[in-house]
Design an enzyme around this catalytic site. Structure first.
Site, PDB file in Angstrom:
ATOM      1  CE  LYS A   1      -3.953  -1.791   2.657  1.00 21.24           C
ATOM      2  NZ  LYS A   1      -4.983  -1.638   1.621  1.00 21.24           N
TER       3      LYS A   1
ATOM      4  NE  ARG B   1     -10.863  -9.953  -1.983  1.00 24.41           N
ATOM      5  CZ  ARG B   1     -11.171  -9.012  -2.861  1.00 24.41           C
ATOM      6  NH1 ARG B   1     -11.537  -9.346  -4.089  1.00 24.41           N
ATOM      7  NH2 ARG B   1     -11.152  -7.744  -2.534  1.00 24.41           N
TER       8      ARG B   1
HETATM    9  N1  BES Z   1      -8.111  -3.770   4.441  1.00 22.18           N
HETATM   10  C1  BES Z   1      -8.280  -3.374   3.079  1.00 22.18           C
HETATM   11  C2  BES Z   1      -9.580  -2.604   2.859  1.00 22.18           C
HETATM   12  C3  BES Z   1      -9.673  -1.258   3.509  1.00 22.18           C
HETATM   13  C4  BES Z   1      -9.314  -0.130   2.826  1.00 22.18           C
HETATM   14  C5  BES Z   1     -10.183  -1.144   4.774  1.00 22.18           C
HETATM   15  C6  BES Z   1      -9.435   1.110   3.410  1.00 22.18           C
HETATM   16  C7  BES Z   1     -10.293   0.088   5.370  1.00 22.18           C
HETATM   17  C8  BES Z   1      -9.928   1.218   4.690  1.00 22.18           C
HETATM   18  C9  BES Z   1      -8.307  -4.570   2.165  1.00 22.18           C
HETATM   19  O1  BES Z   1      -7.537  -5.647   2.567  1.00 22.18           O
HETATM   20  C10 BES Z   1      -7.797  -4.123   0.839  1.00 22.18           C
HETATM   21  O2  BES Z   1      -6.659  -3.786   0.770  1.00 22.18           O
HETATM   22  N2  BES Z   1      -8.653  -4.117  -0.155  1.00 22.18           N
HETATM   23  C11 BES Z   1      -8.293  -3.696  -1.467  1.00 22.18           C
HETATM   24  C12 BES Z   1      -8.777  -4.728  -2.436  1.00 22.18           C
HETATM   25  C13 BES Z   1      -8.215  -4.556  -3.808  1.00 22.18           C
HETATM   26  C14 BES Z   1      -6.732  -4.886  -3.815  1.00 22.18           C
HETATM   27  C15 BES Z   1      -8.960  -5.460  -4.738  1.00 22.18           C
HETATM   28  C16 BES Z   1      -8.967  -2.345  -1.729  1.00 22.18           C
HETATM   29  O3  BES Z   1     -10.087  -2.143  -1.274  1.00 22.18           O
HETATM   30  O4  BES Z   1      -8.328  -1.502  -2.336  1.00 22.18           O
HETATM   31 MN    MN Z   2      -5.506  -5.436   1.935  1.00 23.88          MN
END
Ligand code: BES
Ligand code: MN
Ligand code: ZN
Length: 496
Positions: free
Chosen positions: A277, A351
């Site tokens: 990230k 997931r």
């Molecule tokens: N934990 C994150 C989702 C999230 C984002 C929670 C912002 C709280 C605040 C999750 O694991 C994630 O990174 N999701 C990605 C999925 C994508 C890579 C398909 C997302 O939402 O960007």
């Molecule tokens: Mn994630």
């Protein structure tokens, strides 16, 4: 904190403060509030006529040594529009009252009821609002002035004939709100303090105290069970993953008709893994274990509320880190269910851990499922911080849940689950892939989980947008909200 229903007249209450409320544009006072106005020599009408008070939500005015009252002060709060005043608004109002009075070190007060609600429901909402108002995110500040909790709250003007039901409602409110705050404390912990090991320890301490069965599965146990999806996420971390299994067995029920499986995402920190990230805001990813904390908190409440069904909470917990052994985009993982997964993005880790947890809780006999997860950033784009995104595979189970949510004032919104969305996570190499691109990504994440839920009635709550409040409200601190906990408790408690 003590709560009680008092039979005394409002003018005879010897408290630090008597609290009453008025609605917006309430020009003609009726009933009890008119009596209060009259006894105090027209105090409320005068506040209204000078516009010192307009009735807007959570604004207030107060007077010391009011005429005609034994209370040392009278606080008049705004309650908003009368037409839209419901139990949810009452819960918030009670929270705002608690935060306001506490900030002035007024720790014992009486709240005069004037709504048309059922006294028991109103009492529960008030107790919840007041307890929830006590949570704050500053436990690691060392120069804090110790802030005392509210000591006594008297509910005045309630229906005395319903006292037993009201006292029971007070207890329910306390159990539910304390569970919610328990989760919020865990969620607020930074990831260096709250590792998977520590989360498992906290769950064990809770289980011992509340007499629940608990089992903690280690990496080797998960390997034996073939949990390739869950373990793939843990590969990059030095912290050992844990799978926390909490069980509630109803007493005196021979063969419970349902076994409800509660699954919570427990990523104690989500760096994204190799699909790292960006740094901006990454510190927030400590709350990626909110689903886990919430389900553990639900079990704490259920142990006290004693529903008639069996409940198993399944909490997979690990960090998602980059590292020399971390999984990489393109890797193929074999999940416990036997389904193979092409990992396109290591940041879609939630997931993966949930899929094996869902498979395992089904194997242990779950007949109905609810999972809770901070799963996608996209749910905030769709619904902001207002409503939780809810998806599922069984409309009857969904409706039971949505009704429960409505009853406890938690805002949800059901998103569609058309088959076409499933096409986006088909893989050319394996059975499915773990991301479906930018389009409808909250839904494609749910479509992924649905594969593992199979025919078992299942509900998925994406709380990524609603679990963390960026700015404090008059009734509530900024930070973890504990959203969804009340709805899950209510759903379980209304099953038979
Ligand atoms: N934990 C994150 C989702 C999230 C984002 C929670 C912002 C709280 C605040 C999750 O694991 C994630 O990174 N999701 C990605 C999925 C994508 C890579 C398909 C997302 O939402 O960007
Ligand atoms: Mn994630
Ligand atoms: Zn995550």
């Amino acid at each position: 904190m003590k709560f009680d229903l008092t039979p005394k007249k409002f003018s005879e209450l010897q408290v630090e403060a008597l609290v009453v409320y008025v609605f917006e544009k309430e020009t003609e006072l009726k009933g009890t509030i008119r009596d209060v106005d009259r006894v105090t020599g027209g105090l409320i009408t005068s506040l209204l006529s000078t516009k010192e008070l307009t009735g807007k939500p959570f604004e207030y005015a107060y007077a010391r040594n009011p005429e005609g009252l034994q209370a040392k002060r009278i606080f008049v709060f705004g309650a908003g529009k009368k037409e839209t005043f419901d139990l949810g608004q009452l819960r918030k109002l009670a929270g705002a009252i608690a935060r306001t009075l506490r900030s002035k070190s007024i720790l014992n007060f009486a709240l005069l009821k004037r709504s048309a609600f059922d006294s028991a429901g109103a009492a529960q909402a008030v107790v919840e609002g007041i307890i929830l108002a006590h949570f704050d995110i500053d436990r690691y500040k060392t120069d804090n002035e110790p802030k005392n909790p509210i000591q006594t709250v008297l509910l005045a003007g309630g229906d005395q004939a319903r006292k037993p039901a009201i006292l029971q409602a007070i207890e329910r409110g306390r159990i539910v709100a304390e569970a919610q705050n328990f989760a919020r404390e865990l969620i607020n912990e930074p990831s260096n303090k709250l590792t998977p090991t520590h989360l498992a320890e906290r769950a064990s301490v809770m289980a011992r105290e509340f007499d629940l069965r608990i089992e903690i599965l280690e990496r080797e146990d998960m390997e034996k069970l073939g949990m390739g999806a869950l373990l793939s996420v843990a590969r990059g971390s030095e912290e050992p993953p844990k799978l926390i299994v909490l069980t509630y067995d109803p007493q005196g029920v021979e063969h419970p008709s349902k076994t409800i499986g509660l699954v919570g995402k427990g990523i104690t920190f989500d760096t994204g893994g190799i699909s790292l990230k960006p740094p901006e805001g990454m510190e927030k990813m400590k709350y990626d274990m909110s689903g886990a904390a919430s389900m553990i908190a639900v079990m704490r409440a259920l142990a006290l509320l004693k529903p008639k069904v069996k409940v198993i909470a399944m909490v997979p917990t690990t960090e998602n880190m980059p590292g020399g052994r971390a999984q990489k985009p393109g890797d193929v993982q074999t999940s416990m269910s036997g389904k193979t997964i092409e990992v396109i993005n290591t940041d879609a880790e939630g997931r993966l851990v949930l899929s094996d947890a869902i498979a395992y809780v089904k194997k242990l006999g779950a007949t109905h499922l609810i999972d809770m997860a901070t799963l996608t950033g996209a749910v905030s784009i769709a619904l902001g911080d207002v409503r939780v995104g809810v998806m599922g595979n069984h409309q009857k189970w969904m409706n039971a849940f949505l009704r429960a949510a409505e009853e406890c004032g938690e805002k949800m919104w059901q998103l569609p689950m058309d088959e076409e969305y499933g096409d986006l996570i088909k893989s050319k190499i394996a059975d499915l892939k773990n991301t479906g691109g930018r389009y409808a990504s909250t839904i494609t994440a749910a479509k992924f989980l649905e594969v593992f839920a199979g025919d078992t009635p299942w509900i998925h709550l994406d709380i990524a947008g609603t679990e963390w409040l960026e700015e404090a409200k008059p009734y509530c601190s900024e930070g973890p909200t504990g959203i969804g906990i009340r709805s899950v408790i209510q759903t379980v408690c209304t099953q038979r």
